[in-house]
Every structure is written in structure tokens, then in C-alpha cells.
Design a protein around this motif. Structure first.
Motif, PDB file in Angstrom:
ATOM      1  N   CYS A   1      -6.607   1.078  -1.908  1.00 44.51           N
ATOM      2  CA  CYS A   1      -7.879   0.645  -1.329  1.00 44.51           C
ATOM      3  C   CYS A   1      -7.689  -0.689  -0.623  1.00 44.51           C
ATOM      4  CB  CYS A   1      -8.957   0.537  -2.411  1.00 44.51           C
ATOM      5  SG  CYS A   1      -8.616  -0.724  -3.665  1.00 44.51           S
ATOM      6  N   ILE A   2      -8.655  -1.025   0.225  1.00 44.56           N
ATOM      7  CA  ILE A   2      -8.580  -2.264   1.007  1.00 44.56           C
ATOM      8  C   ILE A   2      -8.524  -3.489   0.107  1.00 44.56           C
ATOM      9  CG2 ILE A   2      -9.849  -3.771   2.593  1.00 44.56           C
ATOM     10  CD1 ILE A   2      -8.515  -1.466   3.981  1.00 44.56           C
TER      11      ILE A   2
ATOM     12  N   ILE B   1      -5.260  -6.353   0.177  1.00 43.43           N
ATOM     13  CA  ILE B   1      -5.311  -7.814   0.345  1.00 43.43           C
ATOM     14  C   ILE B   1      -4.536  -8.478  -0.793  1.00 43.43           C
ATOM     15  CG2 ILE B   1      -6.833  -9.829   0.359  1.00 43.43           C
ATOM     16  CD1 ILE B   1      -8.990  -8.026   1.626  1.00 43.43           C
ATOM     17  N   PHE B   2      -4.694  -7.928  -1.990  1.00 44.52           N
ATOM     18  CA  PHE B   2      -3.968  -8.445  -3.146  1.00 44.52           C
ATOM     19  C   PHE B   2      -2.457  -8.316  -2.933  1.00 44.52           C
ATOM     20  CE2 PHE B   2      -1.875  -7.524  -7.223  1.00 44.52           C
ATOM     21  CZ  PHE B   2      -2.166  -8.690  -7.923  1.00 44.52           C
ATOM     22  N   TRP B   3      -2.020  -7.169  -2.383  1.00 43.16           N
ATOM     23  CA  TRP B   3      -0.595  -6.973  -2.129  1.00 43.16           C
ATOM     24  C   TRP B   3      -0.073  -7.990  -1.116  1.00 43.16           C
ATOM     25  CZ3 TRP B   3       2.918  -4.653  -4.826  1.00 43.16           C
ATOM     26  CH2 TRP B   3       2.616  -3.552  -5.622  1.00 43.16           C
TER      27      TRP B   3
ATOM     28  N   ASN C   1       0.822  -1.211   0.000  1.00 45.46           N
ATOM     29  CA  ASN C   1       0.000   0.000   0.000  1.00 45.46           C
ATOM     30  C   ASN C   1       0.859   1.266   0.000  1.00 45.46           C
ATOM     31  OD1 ASN C   1      -2.889  -0.406  -0.052  1.00 45.46           O
ATOM     32  ND2 ASN C   1      -2.636  -1.568   1.826  1.00 45.46           N
ATOM     33  N   ILE C   2       1.904   1.260   0.820  1.00 47.71           N
ATOM     34  CA  ILE C   2       2.797   2.423   0.887  1.00 47.71           C
ATOM     35  C   ILE C   2       3.469   2.653  -0.462  1.00 47.71           C
ATOM     36  CG2 ILE C   2       4.922   3.317   1.912  1.00 47.71           C
ATOM     37  CD1 ILE C   2       4.129   1.867   4.507  1.00 47.71           C
TER      38      ILE C   2
ATOM     39  N   SER D   1       1.933   6.302  -7.034  1.00 40.53           N
ATOM     40  CA  SER D   1       0.824   7.020  -7.646  1.00 40.53           C
ATOM     41  C   SER D   1       1.052   8.521  -7.555  1.00 40.53           C
ATOM     42  CB  SER D   1      -0.489   6.654  -6.938  1.00 40.53           C
ATOM     43  OG  SER D   1      -1.549   7.486  -7.368  1.00 40.53           O
ATOM     44  N   TYR D   2       1.481   8.973  -6.380  1.00 39.80           N
ATOM     45  CA  TYR D   2       1.722  10.404  -6.167  1.00 39.80           C
ATOM     46  C   TYR D   2       2.891  10.894  -7.021  1.00 39.80           C
ATOM     47  CZ  TYR D   2       2.275  14.822  -3.674  1.00 39.80           C
ATOM     48  OH  TYR D   2       2.361  16.151  -3.360  1.00 39.80           O
TER      49      TYR D   2
END
Length: 231
Positions: free
Chosen positions: A117-118, A122-124, A84-85, A91-92
Motif C-alpha cells: 500500500c501507499i 513511504i515507510f520503505w 514495494n516490489i 507476500s506472494y
């Protein structure tokens, strides 16, 4: 000995990035087809079969998560957080460089600024477990067979840098062209030579096929697909 270790690490990082960028592109293409029934480009660079988000993400995960390879639970949790991080930062950064968004999860529940997103966290986590436990050992065997030659590695780095620069040029050119047409603005600074080069290398048709999901945010905060604005 330390020099050899550093040389090997650089070699691994280069090839992890390349290999997982290609694997990531295949995953994205297949996922898109299975969920939408459409085959479209998921490339991140103008030239070559690369989706760098996966290449960079996988390489960072390998470096950070290798020590947890014997603990699948920690692998999943920490991999989910780190994924996520990485995705948020990329993205940024990509939006800051290119001025457009490559992906947007605003339509998905429990998202953060449309960047993560959540569902995909989970995929990550799953990807981290699969990556470290199953995929990495096979990739290491492949990389170990590739000659660790300094000229080869430097050449690859140079080509990737050129590809990145060309991608920035292409997207900025494409966006300027789309906005000029959409808002009926005449570009008086465009020389004939520059126009010819950009039209040949980065035509609207090529850009629409290569980056079909590029978005532009107007002054009211509303996002538009560039492909829709040009038509």
C-alpha cells in the motif's frame, strides 16, 4: 583476490539477513504496541527472534541501493519502489509456500491486492535512506568483527534452512488441525507418533502465540484468522 571478495560478500549477506531480521522483529513489535497497545509476536520463523521479511528486504536494498548513498532523493524514491516490489513478491511467495497470509493491507486505502500500500511504500523509502545513510555503517563495523569462518557460516545457513522447513511443517500442521476441527473432519491418516510430535512441537497454543495473524481464505474468498477458527 576474487575468491576473498566473494567470501566476504557471502559473509556479509548472511549476517545482514540475520541482524536485520532481528532488528525488523523489534521494529514490528514496538510499532504494534504503539499503534494497538498490544504486545504480540511478529516472528516469521518458528524458532529464533527473526522477521525474515526485514532481513531479506534490507539485504537486497543494501546490495541495490549502496551506489545511491550520496543522493538521499534517489535513495528514497528507488528504495520505496524496490521495497514495494520486495514486499509484494515475499507476500506472494510466503502465501504460496505456507498457504496462509502473514499480513494483509486490505483495510488500508490505496492498497494492491492487500499485499502492499501507499502508506508503507513511504515507510520503505524512509527505511532505505535511514538504512544506507545511518544504519549500514554501524552494522558493517559489527559484521567486520565477526570471524569470517566457512564452518560458522555454513552452520548458520543449515540452521536457518531447518528453521524454514520446521516453520512450513508447523503452519501446515496448525492449519490442517484448525480446519479439521472447524469443519468437523476426522483425519484418518494421522499416526499416533506424528500426532504426538506435532502436538508437542507445534501445539495450538504455541502457534497462536507465535503466529497470531495467520489467515485462511475459504472457497468464497473470505479470510478468517486461524486463531478465531480454533476457538
Amino acid at each position: 583476490m576474487e575468491n576473498e571478495t566473494s567470501k566476504k560478500l557471502v559473509h556479509q549477506i548472511i549476517w545482514y539477513t540475520i541482524i536485520f531480521s532481528i532488528i525488523g522483529l523489534l521494529i514490528e513489535t514496538i510499532f504494534c504496541y504503539l499503534t494497538t497497545g498490544v504486545i504480540e509476536s511478529r516472528k516469521g520463523l518458528i524458532w529464533g527472534p527473526f522477521c525474515p521479511v526485514y532481513g531479506i528486504g534490507a539485504t537486497i536494498l543494501i546490495i541495490l541501493l549502496e551506489k545511491y548513498k550520496n543522493n538521499p532523493t534517489k535513495l528514497f524514491i528507488i528504495g520505496s519502489i524496490m521495497g514495494n516490489i520486495i514486499e509484494y513478491l515475499l507476500s506472494y511467495i510466503l502465501e504460496a509456500i505456507y498457504g496462509v497470509r502473514f499480513w494483509d493491507y486490505a483495510y488500508v486505502d490505496l492498497n494492491l491486492n492487500g499485499r502492499i500500500c501507499i502508506r508503507y511504500s513511504i515507510f520503505w523509502g524512509m527505511l532505505a535512506v535511514i538504512l544506507i545513510k545511518l544504519v549500514k555503517p554501524y552494522i558493517d563495523k559489527i559484521i567486520n568483527k565477526i570471524p569470517n569462518l566457512k564452518p560458522l557460516n555454513i552452520s548458520i545457513i543449515i540452521l536457518l534452512i531447518i528453521d524454514c522447513i520446521a516453520t512450513v511443517w508447523a503452519i501446515n500442521t496448525y492449519q490442517d488441525r484448525v480446519l479439521a476441527k472447524y469443519y468437523n473432519i476426522e483425519n484418518t491418516n494421522q499416526t499416533k507418533l506424528k500426532y504426538y510430535i506435532e502436538e508437542k512441537l507445534f501445539s495450538n497454543d504455541k502457534m497462536e502465540k507465535t503466529f497470531p495473524n495467520l489467515r485462511y481464505t475459504d472457497e468464497f474468498g473470505k479470510e478468517h484468522y486461524l486463531r478465531d477458527m480454533i476457538n
